[in-house]
Design a protein around this motif. Sequence first.
Motif, PDB file in Angstrom:
ATOM      1  N   ILE A 133       0.856  -1.205   0.000  1.00  0.00           N
ATOM      2  CA  ILE A 133       0.000   0.000   0.000  1.00  0.00           C
ATOM      3  C   ILE A 133       0.891   1.254   0.000  1.00  0.00           C
ATOM      4  O   ILE A 133       0.661   2.193  -0.768  1.00  0.00           O
ATOM      5  CB  ILE A 133      -0.985  -0.013   1.192  1.00  0.00           C
ATOM      6  CG1 ILE A 133      -2.096  -1.046   0.929  1.00  0.00           C
ATOM      7  CG2 ILE A 133      -1.593   1.379   1.419  1.00  0.00           C
ATOM      8  CD1 ILE A 133      -3.054  -1.304   2.064  1.00  0.00           C
ATOM      9  N   MET A 172       1.480   6.278  -7.191  1.00  0.00           N
ATOM     10  CA  MET A 172       0.429   7.208  -7.622  1.00  0.00           C
ATOM     11  C   MET A 172       0.966   8.653  -7.614  1.00  0.00           C
ATOM     12  O   MET A 172       0.626   9.455  -8.479  1.00  0.00           O
ATOM     13  CB  MET A 172      -0.797   7.096  -6.708  1.00  0.00           C
ATOM     14  CG  MET A 172      -1.459   5.724  -6.719  1.00  0.00           C
ATOM     15  SD  MET A 172      -2.206   5.243  -8.300  1.00  0.00           S
ATOM     16  CE  MET A 172      -3.872   5.840  -8.073  1.00  0.00           C
ATOM     17  N   GLN A 215     -12.746   1.851  -5.961  1.00  0.00           N
ATOM     18  CA  GLN A 215     -13.384   1.036  -4.923  1.00  0.00           C
ATOM     19  C   GLN A 215     -13.446  -0.420  -5.395  1.00  0.00           C
ATOM     20  O   GLN A 215     -13.488  -0.690  -6.602  1.00  0.00           O
ATOM     21  CB  GLN A 215     -14.831   1.511  -4.681  1.00  0.00           C
ATOM     22  CG  GLN A 215     -14.951   2.932  -4.150  1.00  0.00           C
ATOM     23  CD  GLN A 215     -14.255   3.112  -2.814  1.00  0.00           C
ATOM     24  OE1 GLN A 215     -14.289   2.219  -1.972  1.00  0.00           O
ATOM     25  NE2 GLN A 215     -13.599   4.250  -2.633  1.00  0.00           N
ATOM     26  N   THR A 259      -6.107   7.015 -10.597  1.00  0.00           N
ATOM     27  CA  THR A 259      -7.118   7.184  -9.546  1.00  0.00           C
ATOM     28  C   THR A 259      -7.235   5.907  -8.719  1.00  0.00           C
ATOM     29  O   THR A 259      -6.978   4.810  -9.224  1.00  0.00           O
ATOM     30  CB  THR A 259      -8.524   7.428 -10.147  1.00  0.00           C
ATOM     31  OG1 THR A 259      -8.725   6.499 -11.209  1.00  0.00           O
ATOM     32  CG2 THR A 259      -8.727   8.832 -10.648  1.00  0.00           C
ATOM     33  N   TYR A 260      -7.644   6.084  -7.460  1.00  0.00           N
ATOM     34  CA  TYR A 260      -7.947   4.909  -6.641  1.00  0.00           C
ATOM     35  C   TYR A 260      -9.366   4.465  -6.966  1.00  0.00           C
ATOM     36  O   TYR A 260     -10.255   5.302  -7.160  1.00  0.00           O
ATOM     37  CB  TYR A 260      -7.840   5.258  -5.153  1.00  0.00           C
ATOM     38  CG  TYR A 260      -6.409   5.494  -4.695  1.00  0.00           C
ATOM     39  CD1 TYR A 260      -5.555   4.425  -4.460  1.00  0.00           C
ATOM     40  CD2 TYR A 260      -5.926   6.788  -4.503  1.00  0.00           C
ATOM     41  CE1 TYR A 260      -4.236   4.631  -4.050  1.00  0.00           C
ATOM     42  CE2 TYR A 260      -4.616   6.999  -4.087  1.00  0.00           C
ATOM     43  CZ  TYR A 260      -3.776   5.918  -3.862  1.00  0.00           C
ATOM     44  OH  TYR A 260      -2.480   6.122  -3.465  1.00  0.00           O
ATOM     45  N   LEU A 269       2.256   1.599  -3.447  1.00  0.00           N
ATOM     46  CA  LEU A 269       1.236   2.080  -4.395  1.00  0.00           C
ATOM     47  C   LEU A 269       1.031   3.587  -4.221  1.00  0.00           C
ATOM     48  O   LEU A 269       0.948   4.330  -5.206  1.00  0.00           O
ATOM     49  CB  LEU A 269      -0.088   1.327  -4.192  1.00  0.00           C
ATOM     50  CG  LEU A 269      -1.262   1.825  -5.035  1.00  0.00           C
ATOM     51  CD1 LEU A 269      -0.952   1.772  -6.537  1.00  0.00           C
ATOM     52  CD2 LEU A 269      -2.540   1.027  -4.746  1.00  0.00           C
ATOM     53  N   ASP A 270       0.970   4.027  -2.951  1.00  0.00           N
ATOM     54  CA  ASP A 270       0.787   5.464  -2.714  1.00  0.00           C
ATOM     55  C   ASP A 270       1.919   6.251  -3.375  1.00  0.00           C
ATOM     56  O   ASP A 270       1.689   7.291  -3.989  1.00  0.00           O
ATOM     57  CB  ASP A 270       0.719   5.763  -1.208  1.00  0.00           C
ATOM     58  CG  ASP A 270      -0.594   5.252  -0.586  1.00  0.00           C
ATOM     59  OD1 ASP A 270      -1.556   5.000  -1.346  1.00  0.00           O
ATOM     60  OD2 ASP A 270      -0.644   5.079   0.649  1.00  0.00           O
ATOM     61  N   LYS A 310      -6.035  -1.732  -1.468  1.00  0.00           N
ATOM     62  CA  LYS A 310      -6.087  -0.485  -2.243  1.00  0.00           C
ATOM     63  C   LYS A 310      -5.863  -0.799  -3.724  1.00  0.00           C
ATOM     64  O   LYS A 310      -5.042  -1.669  -4.062  1.00  0.00           O
ATOM     65  CB  LYS A 310      -5.029   0.502  -1.747  1.00  0.00           C
ATOM     66  CG  LYS A 310      -5.605   1.568  -0.830  1.00  0.00           C
ATOM     67  CD  LYS A 310      -4.525   2.508  -0.369  1.00  0.00           C
ATOM     68  CE  LYS A 310      -4.992   3.952  -0.484  1.00  0.00           C
ATOM     69  NZ  LYS A 310      -4.016   4.880   0.100  1.00  0.00           N
ATOM     70  N   PHE A 311      -6.597  -0.083  -4.575  1.00  0.00           N
ATOM     71  CA  PHE A 311      -6.544  -0.345  -6.016  1.00  0.00           C
ATOM     72  C   PHE A 311      -6.235   0.959  -6.748  1.00  0.00           C
ATOM     73  O   PHE A 311      -7.016   1.915  -6.691  1.00  0.00           O
ATOM     74  CB  PHE A 311      -7.898  -0.881  -6.508  1.00  0.00           C
ATOM     75  CG  PHE A 311      -8.369  -2.088  -5.741  1.00  0.00           C
ATOM     76  CD1 PHE A 311      -7.917  -3.356  -6.063  1.00  0.00           C
ATOM     77  CD2 PHE A 311      -9.248  -1.942  -4.672  1.00  0.00           C
ATOM     78  CE1 PHE A 311      -8.341  -4.466  -5.340  1.00  0.00           C
ATOM     79  CE2 PHE A 311      -9.683  -3.039  -3.940  1.00  0.00           C
ATOM     80  CZ  PHE A 311      -9.226  -4.304  -4.272  1.00  0.00           C
ATOM     81  N   GLY A 312      -5.104   1.008  -7.414  1.00  0.00           N
ATOM     82  CA  GLY A 312      -4.720   2.214  -8.161  1.00  0.00           C
ATOM     83  C   GLY A 312      -4.845   1.937  -9.657  1.00  0.00           C
ATOM     84  O   GLY A 312      -4.241   0.987 -10.169  1.00  0.00           O
TER      85      GLY A 312
END
Length: 411
Positions: free
Chosen positions: A104, A111, A125, A122-123, A107-108, A143-145
């Motif tokens: 995570i 992004m 849902q 974008t993240y 990924l952050d 989390k999904f990017g």
Amino acid sequence: MVINTSEKADVVVIGGGIFGCAIAYYYTRNNPGKKIILLERNEICNAATSHAAALLTRIRAKKDFIPLSLETYRVIAEMEKQLNETLDVKRVGVLHVAASESTIADLDSLMKIAATFSEPATYLQAEKVQAKIPWLKTQDEWKFGFMPQESYCDPYLLGTFFARCAKLQGAEIRQGVEVTNILMEDNIAVGVATSDGNIYAGAVVIAAGAWSPVLAMEVGIGLPMAPVRSQYWITERSKLFPVDSPIVILPDAQAYARPESGSLLFGIRELKSFSTSPANIPQNINEFSFSDDKGTGDLAAVIDKLARFFPMVYDTGLKYYIAGFSGYTPDNYLSMGIVPGVKNLFAATGCVGAGISVAGGVGLAFAEMIAGKPNPYDFTNFNLERFGKIDPFSNAWLDKCAMARSQKRSG
Ligand SMILES: Cc1cc2nc3c(=O)[nH]c(=O)nc-3n(C[C@H](O)[C@H](O)[C@H](O)COP(=O)(O)OP(=O)(O)OC[C@H]3O[C@@H](n4cnc5c(N)ncnc54)[C@H](O)[C@@H]3O)c2cc1C
């Protein structure tokens, strides 16, 4: 056949994979009237290039790759215009799935890198993800990017686009001609000896993929890369795999997947990746036995990790197995540039499994350097001297490079 022993060119490129073809393309585009000869001992793009999964990754944690890949996208459009044909790039986007604290955090930061390159990201849902990618299991706490511009293509077609445009611009592309060694005068590369006679040139580029260290060692250079196997599978067709669903990167499973005509193409990182000495690889890559069991042993060893995200993997038939060698390095950075200690010799090598995506930038960089102009990109981290003096044929070196692939988490 008449053997011509005194042929001259401005540049000779050894190897007609995507790197060699891209260099020939940019050199002829930027230096009209100059003579470049590309020598390929088989057919162009027969080796790693035609075997790639061909993710054209734009955004990576290793930022130095990004401008190179963006140039690939730019030049594809340029070549499509020149040939009046489409390359049919599949712009399906990529979904990065992060299912642990450390991924995570990764990924952050990925992004954020996308934002610095003005790349849409974008993240999403979990329910939105599920609708796009029916085979993927999701959990709300993951989390999904999503990056919608990421794409894949047919790598053979891209390589041959470079070659065809290069030819239209005046490059000579000779297939079935083997370079046997690099001709030297003191510490200057002056040409190549080939199965068809000698060719003298102002610059020689080694773009011989997995075989590059063999040629380099003959002139005393230990090229810092090792052939490490990549392997992937293509499943049977299923409604679970819509043709336009995104590429998926699963760092927690060290796996990636993308649609392939109604099937799923997926690859994993083995617990211990396989490497071999460049001297052991036959000239025809199809004669190399990559795996007696089509990689199923390696897959079985990590399948539980993959099944956490792709539960149906146990019930899905595998139709095709593809394997090939990429040139890996211990730090997973490319390994390329002006060869130190030898004048007029260049090495476009050490692709670290990213050669299709970075081909545009690599081609442009070498075309400029060969012409004596500044490299438009920062190659500091790709420097050929960064590991000191190495023996590219030693087991210790091969193991180090194989380990780098085993530990890779990105796509
Ligand atoms: C299974 C797999 C999956 C991959 N997936 C991706 C991906 O998703 N995205 C991505 O960007 N990259 C991917 N790659 C990596 C990509 O395929 C390579 O980075 C790229 O093809 C390297 O191109 P190249 O020109 O350096 O080498 P190659 O394509 O191997 O070309 C080298 C050429 O040199 C020729 N040659 C060698 N020695 C001589 C000689 N002495 N004389 C004349 N010719 C010679 C060979 O015949 C060969 O054609 C993957 C690779 C594999 C194997």
